[in-house]
Design a protein around this motif. Structure first.
Motif, PDB file in Angstrom:
ATOM      1  N   ARG A   1     -38.337 -57.095  21.634  1.00 31.38           N
ATOM      2  CA  ARG A   1     -37.664 -56.215  20.668  1.00 31.38           C
ATOM      3  C   ARG A   1     -36.750 -55.226  21.379  1.00 31.38           C
ATOM      4  O   ARG A   1     -35.596 -55.032  20.970  1.00 31.38           O
ATOM      5  CB  ARG A   1     -38.707 -55.466  19.840  1.00 31.38           C
TER       6      ARG A   1
ATOM      7  N   ARG B   1     -41.825 -67.377  19.799  1.00 30.73           N
ATOM      8  CA  ARG B   1     -43.181 -67.480  19.272  1.00 30.73           C
ATOM      9  C   ARG B   1     -44.183 -67.615  20.414  1.00 30.73           C
ATOM     10  O   ARG B   1     -43.920 -68.330  21.388  1.00 30.73           O
ATOM     11  CB  ARG B   1     -43.306 -68.696  18.360  1.00 30.73           C
TER      12      ARG B   1
ATOM     13  N   GLU C   1     -34.294 -63.738  18.650  1.00 31.42           N
ATOM     14  CA  GLU C   1     -35.506 -62.915  18.748  1.00 31.42           C
ATOM     15  C   GLU C   1     -36.588 -63.418  17.789  1.00 31.42           C
ATOM     16  O   GLU C   1     -37.769 -63.506  18.152  1.00 31.42           O
ATOM     17  CB  GLU C   1     -35.168 -61.457  18.444  1.00 31.42           C
ATOM     18  N   THR C   2     -36.198 -63.759  16.552  1.00 29.85           N
ATOM     19  CA  THR C   2     -37.197 -64.201  15.578  1.00 29.85           C
ATOM     20  C   THR C   2     -37.738 -65.592  15.891  1.00 29.85           C
ATOM     21  O   THR C   2     -38.833 -65.939  15.448  1.00 29.85           O
ATOM     22  CB  THR C   2     -36.608 -64.218  14.151  1.00 29.85           C
ATOM     23  N   ARG C   3     -36.980 -66.367  16.677  1.00 26.46           N
ATOM     24  CA  ARG C   3     -37.463 -67.714  17.026  1.00 26.46           C
ATOM     25  C   ARG C   3     -38.487 -67.699  18.163  1.00 26.46           C
ATOM     26  O   ARG C   3     -39.140 -68.718  18.423  1.00 26.46           O
ATOM     27  CB  ARG C   3     -36.280 -68.618  17.411  1.00 26.46           C
TER      28      ARG C   3
ATOM     29  N   SER D   1     -30.381 -61.647  16.726  1.00 24.94           N
ATOM     30  CA  SER D   1     -31.562 -61.401  15.895  1.00 24.94           C
ATOM     31  C   SER D   1     -32.313 -62.694  15.622  1.00 24.94           C
ATOM     32  O   SER D   1     -33.555 -62.718  15.626  1.00 24.94           O
ATOM     33  CB  SER D   1     -31.150 -60.744  14.566  1.00 24.94           C
TER      34      SER D   1
END
Length: 288
Positions: A112, A242, A238-240, A235
């Motif tokens: 983040r 895991r 970042e969300t990918r 963004s």
């Protein structure tokens, strides 16, 4: 000087010349053998190690011992040490004083903070380029995107990760600002291992499409769409990311490295042997 003494000196001189000739022949044979054996320079050793690290084939925390690597690659420990320091500078491994080098353990918790910094910096970069990008810069980006898409089509994840990172450093380079270039190199280096470890393989296609969207906006000299495309892309990356749920037991490190070395040599068109295990480091490689 009598005849016997003269004959003795002549014989000694002939033997000396023969010895010199034999030494020269042996040196030539050794040099030729080294070439055919594919003795590696620092660039080659770095390429092989970087590939296995970015492919996620080396478990986090694995010790990368100088002697062990020197034996695998058939080079000196000094050469290995230089490569390890370079990998450490690139943040692909950690180098700890008095302990050695270790495969890095990427911290997903840092993502983040890092990606927020990248959105701020790279938003400014594309905003600047939307009004300053010249034809040469546009052509350079187009050629790079073609290379990205070729790597994706070939299923080469290592090259895809490397080229994806380079897309962003090229944008920084096109600003012509040395401080921005250095800052981007630092930020990209901090995210490469995050992507390598935590982004699914299928995301390569997404990266290419998102880079293409940034490029289209820059080619149109459209500042707001370029900024939107870049911030959206970062963004989404970042969300990918895991966490890994369960990793399979990896093969031994020497097996991983030998396989990667064989692959590298095949790509270089070398027919030499892939290892020199059992002979110890090849000190002659220091002359390369």
């Amino acid at each position: 000087m009598d005849q016997d003494a003269a004959d003795a000196l002549s014989t000694e001189d002939s033997a000396s010349r023969a010895g010199t000739d034999e030494t020269a022949v042996r040196a030539g044979m050794l040099a030729e053998t080294a070439v055919h054996a594919g003795i590696l320079d620092e660039t080659a050793v770095h390429a092989v190690l970087a590939r296995v690290l970015l492919d996620g084939r080396v478990p986090a925390g694995t010790k990368l011992g100088e002697h062990f690597l020197a034996e695998i690659f058939g080079v000196s420990r000094e050469r290995v040490r230089k490569v390890l320091h370079r990998l450490g500078h690139e943040r692909l491994i950690t180098v700890e004083k008095n302990r050695g080098a270790f495969a890095i353990a990427p911290d997903l918790g840092e993502a983040r903070t890092i990606y927020e910094a990248r959105r701020i910096v790279e938003g400014g970069i594309v905003g600047h380029l939307a009004t300053s990008l010249d034809a040469a810069g546009e052509a350079r980006l187009a050629a790079h995107l073609a290379a990205e898409e070729a790597a994706m089509a070939a299923g080469d994840r290592f090259t895809s990760i490397r080229l994806s990172a380079e897309f962003h450093t090229i944008l920084a380079d096109l600003t012509g600002n040395v401080l921005i270039q250095r800052q981007m190199q630092e930020l990209v280096a901090r995210t490469m291992m995050l992507v390598a470890f935590f982004e699914p393989d299928a995301s390569v296609a997404c990266q290419c499409a998102e880079h293409r969207a940034v490029f289209r906006a820059l080619a149109a000299r459209a500042r707001a769409p370029a900024l939107r495309a870049m911030t959206t892309h970062l963004s989404l990356v970042e969300t990918r990311l895991r966490p890994r749920v369960c990793d399979a037991v990896p093969p031994p490190l020497d097996e991983v490295l030998r396989d990667a070395l064989a692959t590298w040599r095949a790509a270089q068109g070398s027919c030499g042997p892939t290892t020199r295990r059992g002979r110890g480091p090849d000190r002659s490689s220091e002359a390369l």
